[in-house]
Design a protein around this motif. Structure first.
Motif, short mmCIF file in Angstrom:
data_model
loop_
_atom_site.label_atom_id
_atom_site.label_comp_id
_atom_site.label_asym_id
_atom_site.label_seq_id
_atom_site.Cartn_x
_atom_site.Cartn_y
_atom_site.Cartn_z
N TRP A 34 -0.68 13.02 -17.68
CA TRP A 34 -0.41 11.79 -16.93
C TRP A 34 -0.99 11.83 -15.51
CZ3 TRP A 34 2.21 12.83 -12.55
CH2 TRP A 34 3.07 13.94 -12.54
N SER B 131 -0.39 10.13 5.26
CA SER B 131 0.56 9.91 4.15
C SER B 131 -0.12 9.88 2.78
CB SER B 131 1.28 8.57 4.35
OG SER B 131 0.41 7.48 4.10
N HIS C 40 4.38 3.80 -8.76
CA HIS C 40 3.49 4.08 -9.89
C HIS C 40 3.51 5.58 -10.21
CE1 HIS C 40 -0.13 3.26 -12.40
NE2 HIS C 40 -0.49 4.48 -12.03
N ALA C 41 3.41 6.39 -9.17
CA ALA C 41 3.38 7.84 -9.37
C ALA C 41 4.71 8.36 -9.88
CB ALA C 41 3.02 8.53 -8.05
N LEU D 286 1.41 11.48 -0.46
CA LEU D 286 2.77 11.18 -0.91
C LEU D 286 2.89 10.85 -2.40
CD1 LEU D 286 4.66 9.29 1.93
CD2 LEU D 286 4.64 11.70 1.35
N PRO D 287 2.04 9.94 -2.94
CA PRO D 287 2.24 9.61 -4.36
C PRO D 287 2.13 10.82 -5.29
CG PRO D 287 0.87 7.95 -3.31
CD PRO D 287 1.01 9.08 -2.33
N VAL D 288 1.10 11.61 -5.12
CA VAL D 288 0.93 12.73 -6.05
C VAL D 288 1.98 13.81 -5.81
CG1 VAL D 288 -0.82 13.96 -4.68
CG2 VAL D 288 -0.80 14.19 -7.16
N GLY E 220 -3.85 9.63 -14.89
CA GLY E 220 -3.60 8.19 -14.81
C GLY E 220 -3.21 7.71 -13.43
N LEU E 221 -3.01 8.64 -12.51
CA LEU E 221 -2.65 8.23 -11.16
C LEU E 221 -3.85 7.60 -10.46
CD1 LEU E 221 -0.49 11.19 -9.77
CD2 LEU E 221 0.26 9.10 -10.88
N VAL E 222 -3.57 6.54 -9.74
CA VAL E 222 -4.66 5.92 -8.94
C VAL E 222 -4.14 5.73 -7.53
CG1 VAL E 222 -5.94 4.75 -10.72
CG2 VAL E 222 -3.90 3.67 -9.80
N ALA F 114 5.08 13.26 -4.72
CA ALA F 114 6.32 12.73 -5.28
C ALA F 114 6.33 12.86 -6.80
CB ALA F 114 6.51 11.28 -4.87
N ALA F 115 5.21 12.53 -7.41
CA ALA F 115 5.14 12.60 -8.87
C ALA F 115 5.35 14.03 -9.36
CB ALA F 115 3.79 12.07 -9.35
N GLU G 69 -5.45 0.87 4.54
CA GLU G 69 -4.39 0.71 3.56
C GLU G 69 -3.11 1.38 4.04
OE1 GLU G 69 -5.50 1.99 -0.29
OE2 GLU G 69 -7.16 0.58 -0.47
N CYS G 70 -3.23 2.64 4.41
CA CYS G 70 -2.03 3.37 4.81
C CYS G 70 -2.40 4.44 5.83
CB CYS G 70 -1.35 4.00 3.60
SG CYS G 70 -2.29 5.33 2.87
N LEU H 123 3.50 4.78 -4.70
CA LEU H 123 4.61 5.71 -4.86
C LEU H 123 5.39 5.43 -6.13
CD1 LEU H 123 6.30 8.03 -3.54
CD2 LEU H 123 7.77 6.23 -2.65
N TYR I 67 0.80 -1.22 0.00
CA TYR I 67 0.00 0.00 0.00
C TYR I 67 0.84 1.27 0.00
CZ TYR I 67 -4.21 -2.75 0.83
OH TYR I 67 -5.25 -3.62 0.71
N TYR I 68 2.09 1.16 0.39
CA TYR I 68 2.96 2.34 0.32
C TYR I 68 3.80 2.35 -0.95
CZ TYR I 68 1.81 3.65 5.09
OH TYR I 68 1.13 4.05 6.22
N ARG J 229 -0.94 -0.66 -16.15
CA ARG J 229 -0.92 0.21 -17.32
C ARG J 229 -0.03 -0.45 -18.36
NH1 ARG J 229 -3.97 2.11 -14.36
NH2 ARG J 229 -4.31 4.25 -13.67
N ARG K 117 -7.54 9.00 -4.49
CA ARG K 117 -7.25 7.60 -4.20
C ARG K 117 -7.76 7.21 -2.81
NH1 ARG K 117 -6.97 3.25 -3.10
NH2 ARG K 117 -5.39 1.65 -3.36
N TYR K 118 -7.66 8.15 -1.88
CA TYR K 118 -8.10 7.91 -0.51
C TYR K 118 -9.30 8.83 -0.26
CZ TYR K 118 -3.47 6.00 -0.75
OH TYR K 118 -2.37 5.29 -1.15
#
Lengths: 167, 173
Positions: free
Chosen positions: B168, B10, A40-41, B13-15, B171-173, B17-18, B5-6, A38, A33-34, A68, B151-152
């Motif tokens: 892009w 946090s 992917h992004a 973090l993904p978006v 396309g983030l999930v 970082a991207a 999940e998390c 990350l 989940y972490y 993808r 996502r959350y």
């Protein structure tokens, strides 16, 4: 503001630094989940190839929505289940899968000698995961000890001490 | 605290970082945190490339002290509520995640013309009891381009800009 680091997330800064400072495809051993969102992004912007490998089909299904054309999911418990992956010139690899799968993947990647940087989670106890015999073979190693569990980065041919500057 | 999940702290973090990985130039972090500050430090640090300037600003000195060891020549740590000194720079990315909640729209207004890309946390619809008093609806509609990372479901993070956003992001999930 936030509380404290989740113990399952202690590898994220190291992983982000390694992926962002490397080129070429990324291999994720052990979806999570972490790490999976990350990675992917981090790969999405340039559609950098990423392959996520896991041996548990039920766990795997939770992450299928990340698939993808550039993010592939492979069901493979052991390296011999996906031998083609050992022929890829990986820019970065994460080892964070099921306990009994970690050392075999690490050993296979060392032997294949195709991965530039390998990020290994949970290295604070030398005997755990049977890491020690193979980790000691790598020429370069950096241990990120800011948070427990530790995260180590190893390489056969490239120095990893640069990580000290950004962690 | 987690969502199954998390850690709920946090989710951005993904978006984040991207967006950092796909931009160049200085980064301003408004509101430090165990997840974002360490991640930004890792992504902006001089790994195999030159460092990016990173400024972490927080209204609470006690929070900043938790990250004092990250202070370097390229990572400034500043305890202040007033962001006026940062209105004279051009920021490639501004991350907004500070407390108090009501302070956020003020700093967004003050820095509105200084940031090329904005990553703003907690942009989910307000809860009815008023606990989340961000009042984002007073300022975020001014941005012509917006992407909501959902996502959350309980905690959204939005990316905003005056220029078109990269495709892009969708396309983030």
């Amino acid at each position: 503001m936030s509380g404290q680091w989740d113990i399952y997330a202690t590898h994220l800064p190291v992983l982000a630094a390694v992926v962002d400072n490397s080129q070429g495809p990324v291999l994720e051993h052990g979806v999570g989940y972490y790490s999976t969102p990350l990675l992917h992004a981090l790969c999405a912007g340039t559609e950098r190839r990423i392959v996520s490998v896991n041996g548990d089909p039920l766990w795997f299904e939770r992450f299928r929505n990340y698939a993808r054309p550039w993010h592939e999911f492979r069901l493979a418990a052991m390296p011999e289940d996906a031998p083609d992956l050992l022929d890829v010139e990986w820019g970065a690899v994460l080892i964070d899968g099921a306990c009994l799968e970690r050392a075999p993947w690490l050993k296979a990647l060392w032997a294949a000698d195709r991965a530039r940087f390998i990020v290994v989670h949970d290295t604070e106890i030398p005997t755990s995961y049977d890491y020690t015999p193979v980790l000691s073979k790598f020429s370069y190693r950096y241990d990120a000890k800011m948070r427990v569990p530790w995260t180590s980065v190893v390489s056969r041919h490239a120095t990893v001490q640069w990580l000290e500057r950004c962690l | 605290m987690d969502n199954g999940e998390c850690d709920l702290w946090s989710t951005h973090l993904p978006v984040l970082a991207a967006c950092v990985a796909n931009t160049e130039g200085p980064v301003l972090e408004l509101g430090c945190g165990h997840y974002s500050t360490r991640l930004l430090h890792a992504l902006c640090g001089p790994g195999l490339r030159p460092a990016r300037r990173l400024v972490t600003c927080d209204t609470d000195p006690s929070w900043l002290r938790k990250f004092a060891h990250l202070r370097t020549s390229w990572h400034e740590m500043v305890a202040r509520a007033d962001v006026e000194p940062y209105t004279h720079a051009a920021w490639a990315l501004i991350f907004v995640d500070e407390a108090p909640a009501g302070h956020r729209i003020g700093v967004i207004r003050a820095l509105r013309q200084c940031g090329r890309l904005w990553v703003i946390n907690n942009t989910e619809p307000p809860v009815t009891d008023g606990r989340k008093a961000y009042r984002y609806d007073e300022i975020l509609p001014d941005f012509p381009h917006r992407f909501d990372y959902k996502r959350y479901p309980s905690t959204w993070t939005s990316v905003l800009s005056d220029v078109p956003l990269p495709s892009w992001l969708e396309g983030l999930v």
